[in-house]
Design a protein around this motif. Structure first.
Motif, mmCIF file in Angstrom:
data_model
loop_
_atom_site.group_PDB
_atom_site.id
_atom_site.type_symbol
_atom_site.label_atom_id
_atom_site.label_comp_id
_atom_site.label_asym_id
_atom_site.label_seq_id
_atom_site.Cartn_x
_atom_site.Cartn_y
_atom_site.Cartn_z
ATOM 1 N N MET A 232 5.506 12.352 -38.067
ATOM 2 C CA MET A 232 5.590 12.575 -39.505
ATOM 3 C C MET A 232 4.258 12.269 -40.188
ATOM 4 S SD MET A 232 8.014 10.623 -42.258
ATOM 5 C CE MET A 232 7.037 9.112 -42.150
ATOM 6 N N TRP A 233 3.685 11.121 -39.871
ATOM 7 C CA TRP A 233 2.449 10.730 -40.543
ATOM 8 C C TRP A 233 1.275 11.626 -40.152
ATOM 9 C CZ3 TRP A 233 2.579 8.273 -44.821
ATOM 10 C CH2 TRP A 233 3.629 7.393 -45.092
ATOM 11 N N ASP A 234 1.279 12.134 -38.929
ATOM 12 C CA ASP A 234 0.236 13.096 -38.552
ATOM 13 C C ASP A 234 0.322 14.341 -39.430
ATOM 14 O OD1 ASP A 234 -0.712 11.419 -36.588
ATOM 15 O OD2 ASP A 234 0.272 12.476 -34.927
ATOM 16 N N LYS A 235 1.548 14.794 -39.700
ATOM 17 C CA LYS A 235 1.732 15.976 -40.547
ATOM 18 C C LYS A 235 1.325 15.667 -41.992
ATOM 19 C CE LYS A 235 3.433 20.255 -40.809
ATOM 20 N NZ LYS A 235 4.703 20.509 -40.128
ATOM 21 N N VAL A 236 1.651 14.473 -42.464
ATOM 22 C CA VAL A 236 1.238 14.063 -43.808
ATOM 23 C C VAL A 236 -0.283 14.090 -43.925
ATOM 24 C CG1 VAL A 236 1.133 12.111 -45.413
ATOM 25 C CG2 VAL A 236 3.294 12.674 -44.289
ATOM 26 N N LYS A 237 -0.948 13.489 -42.964
ATOM 27 C CA LYS A 237 -2.413 13.432 -42.993
ATOM 28 C C LYS A 237 -3.019 14.835 -42.958
ATOM 29 C CE LYS A 237 -2.484 9.020 -40.473
ATOM 30 N NZ LYS A 237 -2.821 8.383 -39.172
ATOM 31 N N ILE B 51 -2.314 3.337 -41.187
ATOM 32 C CA ILE B 51 -2.135 4.352 -42.229
ATOM 33 C C ILE B 51 -2.905 3.956 -43.487
ATOM 34 C CG2 ILE B 51 -0.450 5.478 -43.738
ATOM 35 C CD1 ILE B 51 1.606 5.086 -41.480
ATOM 36 N N ILE B 52 -2.816 2.680 -43.857
ATOM 37 C CA ILE B 52 -3.574 2.200 -45.024
ATOM 38 C C ILE B 52 -5.068 2.405 -44.794
ATOM 39 C CG2 ILE B 52 -4.085 0.214 -46.484
ATOM 40 C CD1 ILE B 52 -1.349 -0.939 -45.656
ATOM 41 N N ASP B 53 -5.536 2.064 -43.596
ATOM 42 C CA ASP B 53 -6.959 2.241 -43.277
ATOM 43 C C ASP B 53 -7.352 3.712 -43.372
ATOM 44 O OD1 ASP B 53 -7.259 -0.466 -42.844
ATOM 45 O OD2 ASP B 53 -7.016 -0.329 -40.667
ATOM 46 N N TRP B 54 -6.511 4.591 -42.841
ATOM 47 C CA TRP B 54 -6.811 6.026 -42.908
ATOM 48 C C TRP B 54 -6.921 6.479 -44.360
ATOM 49 C CZ3 TRP B 54 -4.474 10.189 -45.192
ATOM 50 C CH2 TRP B 54 -4.965 11.452 -44.840
ATOM 51 N N ALA B 55 -6.001 6.014 -45.197
ATOM 52 C CA ALA B 55 -6.034 6.400 -46.611
ATOM 53 C C ALA B 55 -7.353 5.987 -47.251
ATOM 54 C CB ALA B 55 -4.853 5.769 -47.353
ATOM 55 N N HIS B 56 -7.745 4.751 -47.077
ATOM 56 C CA HIS B 56 -8.983 4.272 -47.693
ATOM 57 C C HIS B 56 -10.215 4.970 -47.122
ATOM 58 C CE1 HIS B 56 -6.834 0.303 -48.966
ATOM 59 N NE2 HIS B 56 -6.700 1.254 -49.875
ATOM 60 N N GLN B 57 -10.191 5.258 -45.830
ATOM 61 C CA GLN B 57 -11.317 5.963 -45.213
ATOM 62 C C GLN B 57 -11.465 7.385 -45.743
ATOM 63 O OE1 GLN B 57 -10.243 5.570 -41.100
ATOM 64 N NE2 GLN B 57 -10.685 3.365 -41.067
ATOM 65 N N ASN B 58 -10.378 7.923 -46.298
ATOM 66 C CA ASN B 58 -10.403 9.279 -46.850
ATOM 67 C C ASN B 58 -10.341 9.278 -48.377
ATOM 68 O OD1 ASN B 58 -10.184 11.476 -44.548
ATOM 69 N ND2 ASN B 58 -8.988 9.696 -43.889
ATOM 70 N N ASP B 59 -10.841 8.182 -48.971
ATOM 71 C CA ASP B 59 -10.951 8.060 -50.432
ATOM 72 C C ASP B 59 -9.614 8.208 -51.140
ATOM 73 O OD1 ASP B 59 -13.762 7.693 -50.333
ATOM 74 O OD2 ASP B 59 -14.035 9.850 -50.115
ATOM 75 N N LEU B 60 -8.584 7.641 -50.551
ATOM 76 C CA LEU B 60 -7.249 7.658 -51.141
ATOM 77 C C LEU B 60 -6.799 6.233 -51.441
ATOM 78 C CD1 LEU B 60 -5.577 10.092 -48.583
ATOM 79 C CD2 LEU B 60 -6.189 10.686 -50.935
#
Length: 380
Positions: free
Chosen positions: A231-236, A277-286
């Motif tokens: 699911m999270w892969d699809k969200v990203k 997931i939190i790290d991915w968000a911040h790394q992508n300016d989210l």
């Protein structure tokens, strides 16, 4: 036997960050324990621009003792369902801004930060779910709704965030979809179709409208369920796709509806995945938002151990946010305030009991915030 006297007093209005509203508990041994409100603990210990803590209210709790409890403790809210299509514009020719206006007035009067939870997704009106609907009808209705909602909130200084879409992807990584009838959890908007890249058109168009009509609002892609990688892969992938097309996606949201009989917030592997997931968000300016969190207990008359598990389930998610607050914006919003009068149907899931008294979760959450504790407690 201890006797407790609880006194609330307000020295400054809730619009001031230096609010000294305190809960004082005295017993007959003259011991005094002072529990500061959540909002004061956050103000004293965190950057209020990047770390936000609050709770959800529903429309029928305004002007009640629940509202007063909220104002004593919090300065950030998400109106429960009052901004959704099913309330505001359920069918052609029908508009009702009563609940929206009430919350905007409430936020303005009390200087409350607000995240609008009015996304396009499965929780839609009966009209939209009727099997006779076609793509043209659905597209026209939701676009009108999105445009008017965006224009309504864009220049409101209390509204900081808006969920644009919600619950678009199932836990197995498939798009949520239409179902027969009108009484099931379904997503009628997928009938509008997909673009050449396989992305549902309603998602793309919703972000196009939000970018055009709500440029002042931080736009959130909100998602439910647990820590399922598919699911999270699809969200990203979807968020990166939208951003690659020049659309404005400012935040990633997660609805954490926890259950004591489903392993998640008391398990190290699951918390580690949430941190990724939190790290991915911040790394992508989210920004990263825990847009909704509650913790359901199973069965009647929960034990002290069950309430302890609940408290640590709540606080482990908060600890994850505290640990990542230096990397970007994080927010935490409890989905509801108190257990209703029929606990069997509400599963004891909120942080205050049905008499508005704090449960173990309040104590542990406040201590976690004060101590800036980032060490989870694992039971599963």
């Amino acid at each position: 036997m201890h006797k407790y006297l609880i006194l609330f007093f307000l020295l400054m209005s809730c619009s001031s960050g230096d609010d000294t509203n305190e809960l004082i508990i005295e017993n007959d041994e003259t011991e005094i324990v002072i529990q500061e409100p959540f909002k004061k603990i956050v103000f004293d210990n965190y950057n209020s621009d990047t770390f936000i803590f609050g709770a959800t209210l529903n429309y029928y709790q305004l002007n009640t003792n629940v509202e007063q409890l909220f104002l004593d403790e919090f300065n950030y809210t998400t109106p429960e369902n009052s901004f959704k299509q099913t309330i505001v514009h359920p069918e052609p020719g029908v508009w009702d801004w009563t609940r929206v206006d009430a919350f905007l007035d409430f936020a303005s009067k009390n200087n409350i930060k607000m995240r609008v939870h009015g996304p396009i997704g499965p929780q839609s009106s009966t009209w939209a779910k009727e099997d006779s609907r076609n793509a043209e009808e659905l597209s026209s209705l939701y676009q009108d709704y999105m445009k008017e909602l965006c224009k309504k909130i864009n220049n409101n200084s209390n509204v900081l965030w808006m969920d644009v879409v919600n619950e678009t992807i199932l836990s197995n990584g498939q798009w949520t979809d239409k179902k027969d009838g009108t009484n099931l959890w379904e997503n009628p908007w997928t009938q509008i179709g997909k673009n050449a890249d396989g992305i549902p058109l309603y998602i793309v168009k919703a972000f196009e409208i939000a970018k055009q009509y709500a440029p002042n609002i931080s736009l959130v892609f909100n998602q439910h369920a647990g820590m399922q990688p598919e699911m999270w892969d699809k969200v990203k992938e979807t968020i990166l796709y939208l951003k690659s097309k020049g659309l404005k996606v400012d935040g990633l949201g997660w609805q954490g509806h926890l259950r004591d009989n489903v392993i998640l917030s008391l398990n190290k592997e699951k918390i580690d995945y949430l941190l990724s997931i939190i790290d991915w968000a911040h790394q992508n300016d989210l920004d990263f938002h825990v847009t909704e969190i509650d913790y359901r207990l199973v069965g009647n008359n929960p034990s002290a151990n069950a309430y302890l598990r609940q408290a640590n389930g709540y606080s482990n998610i908060l600890k994850a946010l505290i640990s990542r607050r230096g990397n970007g914006v994080v927010t935490y919003n409890t989905w509801g305030v108190y257990d209703k009068n029929d606990p069997s149907s509400h599963e004891f899931k909120y942080i205050y009991d049905s008499n508005l008294k704090p449960k173990k979760a309040v104590e542990i959450l406040k201590n976690t915030l004060k101590d800036k504790n980032t060490s989870p407690v694992y039971f599963d």
